[in-house]
Design a protein around this motif. Structure first.
Motif, short mmCIF file in Angstrom:
data_model
loop_
_atom_site.label_atom_id
_atom_site.label_comp_id
_atom_site.label_asym_id
_atom_site.label_seq_id
_atom_site.Cartn_x
_atom_site.Cartn_y
_atom_site.Cartn_z
N ARG A 51 0.83 -1.21 0.00
CA ARG A 51 0.00 0.00 0.00
C ARG A 51 0.87 1.26 0.00
NH1 ARG A 51 -4.51 -1.71 4.43
NH2 ARG A 51 -5.72 -3.06 3.06
N LEU A 52 1.92 1.22 0.80
CA LEU A 52 2.83 2.37 0.87
C LEU A 52 3.49 2.62 -0.49
CD1 LEU A 52 4.15 4.54 2.59
CD2 LEU A 52 5.92 2.89 3.18
N ALA A 71 3.71 5.82 -5.42
CA ALA A 71 3.67 5.91 -6.88
C ALA A 71 2.55 6.86 -7.33
CB ALA A 71 3.47 4.52 -7.49
N ALA A 72 1.39 6.77 -6.69
CA ALA A 72 0.27 7.65 -7.04
C ALA A 72 0.62 9.11 -6.73
CB ALA A 72 -0.99 7.24 -6.29
N ALA A 73 1.23 9.36 -5.57
CA ALA A 73 1.61 10.73 -5.20
C ALA A 73 2.65 11.28 -6.18
CB ALA A 73 2.14 10.78 -3.77
N LEU A 85 0.85 12.17 -9.44
CA LEU A 85 0.09 13.42 -9.31
C LEU A 85 1.02 14.63 -9.28
CD1 LEU A 85 -2.74 12.42 -6.81
CD2 LEU A 85 -2.97 12.99 -9.23
N ALA A 86 2.14 14.51 -8.59
CA ALA A 86 3.10 15.62 -8.53
C ALA A 86 3.66 15.92 -9.92
CB ALA A 86 4.24 15.29 -7.56
N MET A 87 3.99 14.89 -10.69
CA MET A 87 4.50 15.11 -12.05
C MET A 87 3.44 15.71 -12.95
SD MET A 87 6.99 11.99 -12.94
CE MET A 87 8.50 11.74 -12.06
N LEU A 88 2.19 15.29 -12.80
CA LEU A 88 1.10 15.86 -13.59
C LEU A 88 0.95 17.35 -13.25
CD1 LEU A 88 -1.24 15.39 -15.59
CD2 LEU A 88 -2.68 14.90 -13.60
#
Length: 197
Positions: A16-17, A22-24, A27-30
């Motif tokens: 989960r971590l 990976a999701a964070a 989103l930061a790159m987007l």
């Protein structure tokens, strides 16, 4: 303790971590990709990078010692039925001295049209020292059918260019504009600008 000895609950927590990380990161790159263009424009405006002229409120208190030739270039982008010319092709200008020149634009079509100017200075190293006090490039220009306007540019060359080693051999600077067709604002954009904060 090896990975095989990790209890199953810890393995799930670790997965989960990793997924959250990976999701964070995605989103930061987007977010950074959307911010890249405005950040790049702000950087160019602040540093003169890429030949971007500076914006000044006042001319320097004193003149410098160098005289340079400043040439003026005008272009019209595709799909815009306008003529666009500098009234003076070039001037000789002392650093620190303010100059005013005019560009003449004419709408050659039979309908009102809107345009916006894009601009730069060459050589690129001169952008950091080319300071505009007033310029038509900061807003859209609307011309009626067959209408003609004379638009001023008020600027100076910062005397600090005399201290820059990259400017030692530069004798001529070119200010270049290109007019591009612009879309008229929609009712939604007009309402948003008029809405109080």
């Amino acid at each position: 303790m090896t990975l095989q000895e990790v209890p199953p609950a810890s393995g799930v927590r670790r997965k989960r971590l990793i997924a959250l990380s990976a999701a964070a990161s995605s989103l930061a790159m987007l977010g950074l990709s959307f911010a890249a263009v405005p950040l790049y424009r702000a950087y160019c405006a602040a540093t003169g990078y890429g030949g971007t002229p500076q914006v000044a409120k006042l001319a320097p208190a004193s003149e410098g010692e160098r005289d340079l030739i400043v040439r003026f270039d005008a272009n019209v982008g595709p799909g815009l039925a306008w003529t666009f010319v500098p009234e003076t092709p070039e001037i000789k200008l002392r650093t620190g001295k303010t100059a005013t020149i005019f560009y003449k634009i004419t709408n050659m079509s039979d309908q009102a049209t809107l345009a916006r100017a894009a601009f730069n200075v060459s050589p690129e190293s001169a952008g950091a020292y080319f300071d505009k006090i007033a310029c038509f490039c900061f807003k859209d220009q609307k011309l009626g059918p067959r209408e003609t306007l004379e638009l001023p540019v008020v600027f100076f060359l910062d005397p600090e260019l005399e201290k820059d080693a990259t400017m030692v051999g530069v004798e001529t600077i070119t200010l270049s504009y290109t007019l591009y067709a612009a879309k008229p604002p929609t009712q939604d954009t007009v309402a948003a600008k008029e809405k109080p904060l």
